[in-house]
Scaffold this motif. Structure first.
Motif, PDB file in Angstrom:
ATOM      1  N   SER A  79       0.861  -1.174   0.000  1.00  0.00           N
ATOM      2  CA  SER A  79       0.000   0.000   0.000  1.00  0.00           C
ATOM      3  C   SER A  79       0.896   1.221   0.000  1.00  0.00           C
ATOM      4  N   SER A  80       0.515   2.200  -0.792  1.00  0.00           N
ATOM      5  CA  SER A  80       1.329   3.400  -0.904  1.00  0.00           C
ATOM      6  C   SER A  80       0.441   4.564  -1.292  1.00  0.00           C
ATOM      7  N   SER A  81       0.680   5.665  -0.656  1.00  0.00           N
ATOM      8  CA  SER A  81      -0.096   6.869  -0.973  1.00  0.00           C
ATOM      9  C   SER A  81       0.422   7.575  -2.208  1.00  0.00           C
ATOM     10  N   TYR A  82       1.604   7.230  -2.618  1.00  0.00           N
ATOM     11  CA  TYR A  82       2.255   7.915  -3.727  1.00  0.00           C
ATOM     12  C   TYR A  82       2.705   6.886  -4.759  1.00  0.00           C
ATOM     13  N   SER A  83       3.312   7.361  -5.806  1.00  0.00           N
ATOM     14  CA  SER A  83       3.865   6.433  -6.784  1.00  0.00           C
ATOM     15  C   SER A  83       5.025   5.692  -6.139  1.00  0.00           C
ATOM     16  N   PRO A  84       4.905   4.405  -6.001  1.00  0.00           N
ATOM     17  CA  PRO A  84       5.945   3.688  -5.267  1.00  0.00           C
ATOM     18  C   PRO A  84       7.103   3.231  -6.142  1.00  0.00           C
ATOM     19  N   SER A  85       8.235   3.023  -5.514  1.00  0.00           N
ATOM     20  CA  SER A  85       9.278   2.180  -6.071  1.00  0.00           C
ATOM     21  C   SER A  85       9.226   0.879  -5.287  1.00  0.00           C
ATOM     22  N   LEU A  86       9.469  -0.217  -5.971  1.00  0.00           N
ATOM     23  CA  LEU A  86       9.353  -1.528  -5.339  1.00  0.00           C
ATOM     24  C   LEU A  86      10.603  -2.331  -5.605  1.00  0.00           C
ATOM     25  N   PHE A  87      10.997  -3.122  -4.644  1.00  0.00           N
ATOM     26  CA  PHE A  87      12.241  -3.881  -4.717  1.00  0.00           C
ATOM     27  C   PHE A  87      12.008  -5.282  -4.170  1.00  0.00           C
ATOM     28  N   TRP A  88      12.823  -6.195  -4.649  1.00  0.00           N
ATOM     29  CA  TRP A  88      12.972  -7.493  -4.006  1.00  0.00           C
ATOM     30  C   TRP A  88      14.445  -7.680  -3.651  1.00  0.00           C
ATOM     31  N   TYR A  89      14.667  -8.076  -2.390  1.00  0.00           N
ATOM     32  CA  TYR A  89      16.006  -8.399  -1.918  1.00  0.00           C
ATOM     33  C   TYR A  89      16.032  -9.863  -1.521  1.00  0.00           C
ATOM     34  N   VAL A  90      17.214 -10.462  -1.623  1.00  0.00           N
ATOM     35  CA  VAL A  90      17.404 -11.839  -1.187  1.00  0.00           C
ATOM     36  C   VAL A  90      18.500 -11.876  -0.121  1.00  0.00           C
ATOM     37  N   GLN A  91      18.292 -12.746   0.854  1.00  0.00           N
ATOM     38  CA  GLN A  91      19.279 -12.913   1.921  1.00  0.00           C
ATOM     39  C   GLN A  91      19.564 -14.393   2.077  1.00  0.00           C
ATOM     40  N   HIS A  92      20.749 -14.809   1.655  1.00  0.00           N
ATOM     41  CA  HIS A  92      21.154 -16.188   1.866  1.00  0.00           C
ATOM     42  C   HIS A  92      21.640 -16.350   3.299  1.00  0.00           C
ATOM     43  N   PRO A  93      21.589 -17.564   3.817  1.00  0.00           N
ATOM     44  CA  PRO A  93      21.991 -17.786   5.216  1.00  0.00           C
ATOM     45  C   PRO A  93      23.369 -17.202   5.509  1.00  0.00           C
ATOM     46  N   ASN A  94      23.425 -16.422   6.555  1.00  0.00           N
ATOM     47  CA  ASN A  94      24.676 -15.805   7.020  1.00  0.00           C
ATOM     48  C   ASN A  94      25.326 -14.905   5.970  1.00  0.00           C
ATOM     49  N   LYS A  95      24.512 -14.402   5.072  1.00  0.00           N
ATOM     50  CA  LYS A  95      25.012 -13.468   4.065  1.00  0.00           C
ATOM     51  C   LYS A  95      24.239 -12.149   4.157  1.00  0.00           C
ATOM     52  N   GLY A  96      24.780 -11.126   3.505  1.00  0.00           N
ATOM     53  CA  GLY A  96      24.096  -9.838   3.480  1.00  0.00           C
ATOM     54  C   GLY A  96      22.939  -9.821   2.504  1.00  0.00           C
ATOM     55  N   LEU A  97      22.166  -8.762   2.551  1.00  0.00           N
ATOM     56  CA  LEU A  97      21.030  -8.579   1.646  1.00  0.00           C
ATOM     57  C   LEU A  97      21.523  -8.138   0.278  1.00  0.00           C
ATOM     58  N   GLN A  98      20.966  -8.747  -0.749  1.00  0.00           N
ATOM     59  CA  GLN A  98      21.368  -8.446  -2.123  1.00  0.00           C
ATOM     60  C   GLN A  98      20.137  -8.072  -2.931  1.00  0.00           C
ATOM     61  N   LEU A  99      20.252  -7.019  -3.729  1.00  0.00           N
ATOM     62  CA  LEU A  99      19.130  -6.599  -4.561  1.00  0.00           C
ATOM     63  C   LEU A  99      18.927  -7.591  -5.703  1.00  0.00           C
ATOM     64  N   LEU A 100      17.682  -8.063  -5.852  1.00  0.00           N
ATOM     65  CA  LEU A 100      17.321  -8.940  -6.965  1.00  0.00           C
ATOM     66  C   LEU A 100      16.832  -8.129  -8.162  1.00  0.00           C
ATOM     67  N   LEU A 101      15.923  -7.203  -7.881  1.00  0.00           N
ATOM     68  CA  LEU A 101      15.354  -6.384  -8.948  1.00  0.00           C
ATOM     69  C   LEU A 101      14.616  -5.206  -8.329  1.00  0.00           C
ATOM     70  N   LYS A 102      14.300  -4.225  -9.200  1.00  0.00           N
ATOM     71  CA  LYS A 102      13.567  -3.064  -8.717  1.00  0.00           C
ATOM     72  C   LYS A 102      12.641  -2.525  -9.798  1.00  0.00           C
ATOM     73  N   TYR A 103      11.553  -1.948  -9.368  1.00  0.00           N
ATOM     74  CA  TYR A 103      10.604  -1.264 -10.243  1.00  0.00           C
ATOM     75  C   TYR A 103      10.570   0.210  -9.864  1.00  0.00           C
ATOM     76  N   THR A 104      10.785   1.063 -10.888  1.00  0.00           N
ATOM     77  CA  THR A 104      10.755   2.502 -10.613  1.00  0.00           C
ATOM     78  C   THR A 104      10.022   3.246 -11.713  1.00  0.00           C
ATOM     79  N   SER A 105       8.882   2.730 -12.131  1.00  0.00           N
ATOM     80  CA  SER A 105       7.951   3.380 -13.058  1.00  0.00           C
ATOM     81  C   SER A 105       8.301   3.227 -14.523  1.00  0.00           C
ATOM     82  N   ALA A 106       9.232   2.397 -14.838  1.00  0.00           N
ATOM     83  CA  ALA A 106       9.495   2.083 -16.246  1.00  0.00           C
ATOM     84  C   ALA A 106       8.618   0.875 -16.604  1.00  0.00           C
TER      85      ALA A 106
END
Lengths: 115, 113
Positions: B26-53
């Motif tokens: 839910s968003s009151s404005y035009s959102p940007s959306l992301f998916w991140y993945v976190q493997h066990p004992n690893k940092g968060l990594q960006l999978l993909l993003k949506y920014t109105s394209a």
């Protein structure tokens, strides 16, 4: 260039002691975030710095938690009088964003254990 | 107000079968959306993003997600799961004109041989 770095990677402390966690963001990134991830939980927002603006502290769980960001770069998260419930992984992220929509880059985290 | 709901806390699939991880926002404005993945004992990594394209966004490792404004959804899919996909996945929303990010509670993906 280098990514976001955090130190220490692991910290074990005794209940009641103070701890400082450090975050070095990616050079040039204007925004810096701190999150907490407890075992089996999602990410809990703690605090957000954007440029020279006043930080958004709305996620800090108590007044034992504080953070500062010096010179718009390095940030330190301080937890005073630690409690066992403070045990978690503390994640720092930075992004280059004058407007929203740019992704955050995460550090590896600091695993804090309070005995 | 912004929020993200990941509808499944755990998803289990067999290797080679499709993956679907659901996310509603839910968003009151035009959102940007992301998916991140976190493997066990690893940092968060960006999978993909949506920014109105393009509404269908392709990410790394064969993942993609489709932004559906009418359904306020941003589900993550992959045609064929690999054992290395076993991880926790986070859906994230950000307001376009601000710089604050809201995380879902995460979905743990288990891939069975």
């Amino acid at each position: 260039g280098a990514g976001v770095s955090q130190s220490p990677s692991n910290k074990v402390t005794e209940k009641g002691k103070d701890v400082e966690l450090r975050c070095d963001p990616i050079s040039g990134h204007t925004a810096l975030y701190w999150y907490r991830q407890s075992l089996g939980q999602g990410l809990e927002f703690l605090i957000y710095f954007q440029g020279n603006s006043a930080p958004d502290k709305s996620g800090l769980p108590s007044d034992r938690f504080s953070a500062e960001r010096t010179g718009g770069s390095v940030s330190t998260l301080t937890i005073q009088r630690t409690q066992q419930e403070d045990s978690a992984v503390y994640l720092c992220a930075s992004s280059f964003a004058l407007l929203g929509g740019n992704e955050q880059f995460f550090g590896p985290g600091t695993r804090l254990t309070v005995l | 107000a912004q929020s993200v709901t990941q509808l499944d806390s755990h998803v289990s699939v067999s290797e080679g079968t499709p993956v679907l991880l659901r996310c509603n926002y839910s968003s009151s404005y035009s959102p940007s959306l992301f998916w991140y993945v976190q493997h066990p004992n690893k940092g968060l990594q960006l999978l993909l993003k949506y920014t109105s394209a393009a509404t269908l966004v392709k990410g790394i490792n064969g993942f993609e997600a489709e932004f559906k404004k009418s359904e306020t959804s941003f589900h993550l899919t992959k045609p064929s799961a690999h054992m290395s996909d076993a991880a926790e996945y986070f859906c994230v929303v950000s307001e376009r004109n601000f710089n604050k990010f809201y995380f879902g509670s995460g979905t743990k993906l288990n891939v069975k041989p």
